[in-house]
Design a protein around this motif. Structure first.
Motif, mmCIF file in Angstrom:
data_model
loop_
_atom_site.group_PDB
_atom_site.id
_atom_site.type_symbol
_atom_site.label_atom_id
_atom_site.label_comp_id
_atom_site.label_asym_id
_atom_site.label_seq_id
_atom_site.Cartn_x
_atom_site.Cartn_y
_atom_site.Cartn_z
ATOM 1 N N ILE A 23 -111.566 35.005 -76.234
ATOM 2 C CA ILE A 23 -111.236 34.531 -74.890
ATOM 3 C C ILE A 23 -109.892 33.828 -74.954
ATOM 4 O O ILE A 23 -109.665 32.959 -75.805
ATOM 5 C CB ILE A 23 -112.319 33.582 -74.364
ATOM 6 C CG1 ILE A 23 -113.657 34.325 -74.224
ATOM 7 C CG2 ILE A 23 -111.916 32.998 -73.009
ATOM 8 C CD1 ILE A 23 -114.799 33.448 -73.753
ATOM 9 N N THR A 31 -108.168 33.852 -67.075
ATOM 10 C CA THR A 31 -108.869 33.829 -68.359
ATOM 11 C C THR A 31 -109.366 35.234 -68.645
ATOM 12 O O THR A 31 -109.954 35.882 -67.768
ATOM 13 C CB THR A 31 -110.053 32.845 -68.321
ATOM 14 O OG1 THR A 31 -109.571 31.547 -67.946
ATOM 15 C CG2 THR A 31 -110.716 32.745 -69.692
ATOM 16 N N TYR A 32 -109.143 35.697 -69.877
ATOM 17 C CA TYR A 32 -109.424 37.090 -70.212
ATOM 18 C C TYR A 32 -110.176 37.206 -71.537
ATOM 19 O O TYR A 32 -110.026 36.364 -72.423
ATOM 20 C CB TYR A 32 -108.108 37.882 -70.324
ATOM 21 C CG TYR A 32 -107.311 37.896 -69.048
ATOM 22 C CD1 TYR A 32 -107.586 38.811 -68.039
ATOM 23 C CD2 TYR A 32 -106.294 36.964 -68.826
ATOM 24 C CE1 TYR A 32 -106.871 38.805 -66.856
ATOM 25 C CE2 TYR A 32 -105.577 36.960 -67.646
ATOM 26 C CZ TYR A 32 -105.868 37.880 -66.661
ATOM 27 O OH TYR A 32 -105.157 37.873 -65.490
ATOM 28 N N VAL A 33 -110.970 38.259 -71.616
ATOM 29 C CA VAL A 33 -111.501 38.684 -72.914
ATOM 30 C C VAL A 33 -110.460 39.634 -73.495
ATOM 31 O O VAL A 33 -110.175 40.683 -72.914
ATOM 32 C CB VAL A 33 -112.858 39.395 -72.759
ATOM 33 C CG1 VAL A 33 -113.323 39.930 -74.117
ATOM 34 C CG2 VAL A 33 -113.899 38.436 -72.172
ATOM 35 N N TYR A 100 -112.308 37.793 -67.493
ATOM 36 C CA TYR A 100 -113.486 37.062 -67.942
ATOM 37 C C TYR A 100 -114.363 36.738 -66.745
ATOM 38 O O TYR A 100 -113.876 36.230 -65.723
ATOM 39 C CB TYR A 100 -113.049 35.789 -68.658
ATOM 40 C CG TYR A 100 -114.181 34.906 -69.127
ATOM 41 C CD1 TYR A 100 -115.113 35.359 -70.061
ATOM 42 C CD2 TYR A 100 -114.313 33.609 -68.639
ATOM 43 C CE1 TYR A 100 -116.146 34.552 -70.494
ATOM 44 C CE2 TYR A 100 -115.349 32.780 -69.072
ATOM 45 C CZ TYR A 100 -116.260 33.259 -69.988
ATOM 46 O OH TYR A 100 -117.283 32.447 -70.421
#
Length: 277
Positions: A23, A31-33, A100
């Motif tokens: 993450i 926010t990203y995976v 995310y």
């Protein structure tokens, strides 16, 4: 082209997957995976994520938004795990991020039911892309705000790992007896009628164009990234026209002689009980 952001903070690794995604926060305040080019599966995993994720979204399935993420490995200097440090060092430059979904839960068939129509759409889509990684053991689906979301498409289109035999591999039937949604009586026939006509050459060309050139260069047997993209289009277009008649569903379609579902007995009994309520 996918939107591009720059990673500003490495938050935490996700250890559920073999590729060790993490993450991250980015300069767009999102926010990203993040999935990394330096992971063991290599850049083809990211190519599969882009093509299948974008295709799924264009077909009306819920897939988290994708972005290109620029990574400076220095953001992970405070990470104590040496494995993560090595991964970040090997992944400088362009990587892939998936939006995310905060508060989402892993799909649990005992807690979340899926109707035959939606189950059919997911099974047909997975048959099209040759997804071998959506079994009841590892559904790769999330429930977010009461809706089903599809994630993790890196283990799809396995034919692109050996282009010389791609035609034979892409022509194989799809065994869905172990699929996470097989016990929900997926209406694959209706899904094929609705989705197959939408998988056009134009649509596939647009989806393949979202794959960055950096992940397609120097592919053996091809003289340019566009030539690789064209091969993906050809194989998926042909498969879309024929795969609906070659899907094994399990005991939800006994008149067709399909093999029994490989889901555990307790799951099939529970689903059948819910269906009769």
């Amino acid at each position: 082209m996918l939107p591009e952001v720059t990673a500003t903070r490495y938050v935490t690794p996700l250890r559920e997957g073999g590729s060790l995604p993490g993450i991250v926060e980015a300069d767009d305040l999102g926010t990203y995976v993040m999935k990394f080019t330096g992971a063991g599966q290599g850049r083809k995993t990211l190519v599969a994520e882009v093509i299948c994720g974008q295709l799924g979204r264009r077909l009306g399935l819920r897939v988290p938004d994708l972005v290109r993420i620029q990574l400076d490995p220095v953001i992970g200097l405070a990470e104590p795990d040496e494995e993560v440090q090595d991964l970040l060092k090997a992944s400088g430059g362009l990587n892939l991020g998936m939006d995310y979904l905060p508060g989402s839960l892993g799909f649990d068939p005992l807690a979340f039911g899926v109707g035959p129509a939606e189950a059919g759409h997911v099974v047909w889509f997975d048959a099209l892309i040759g997804n071998v990684d959506r079994s009841w053991r590892n559904p790769n689906m999330l429930v977010w705000h009461g809706r089903l979301w599809l994630i993790d498409h890196g283990a799809t289109m396995i034919w692109h790992h050996s282009w010389r035999g791609a035609d034979a591999v892409a022509a194989k039937p799809y065994d869905a007896s172990d699929h996470a949604l097989a016990p929900f009586d997926p209406d694959v026939a209706a899904a094929a009628e609705a989705l197959a006509p939408r998988v056009t050459e134009e649509l596939l060309t647009e989806v393949a164009a979202d794959v960055p050139d950096e992940w397609l260069v120097d592919e053996p047997g091809f003289d340019s990234p566009d030539a690789v993209r064209r091969r993906y289009v050809e194989l998926l277009l042909e498969r879309a026209a024929t795969i609906s008649g070659r899907i094994t569903l399990g005991d939800q379609r006994p008149p067709n002689g399909d093999k029994p579902s490989q889901a555990p007995e307790w799951l099939r009994i529970w689903v059948e009980g819910k269906a009769s309520e």
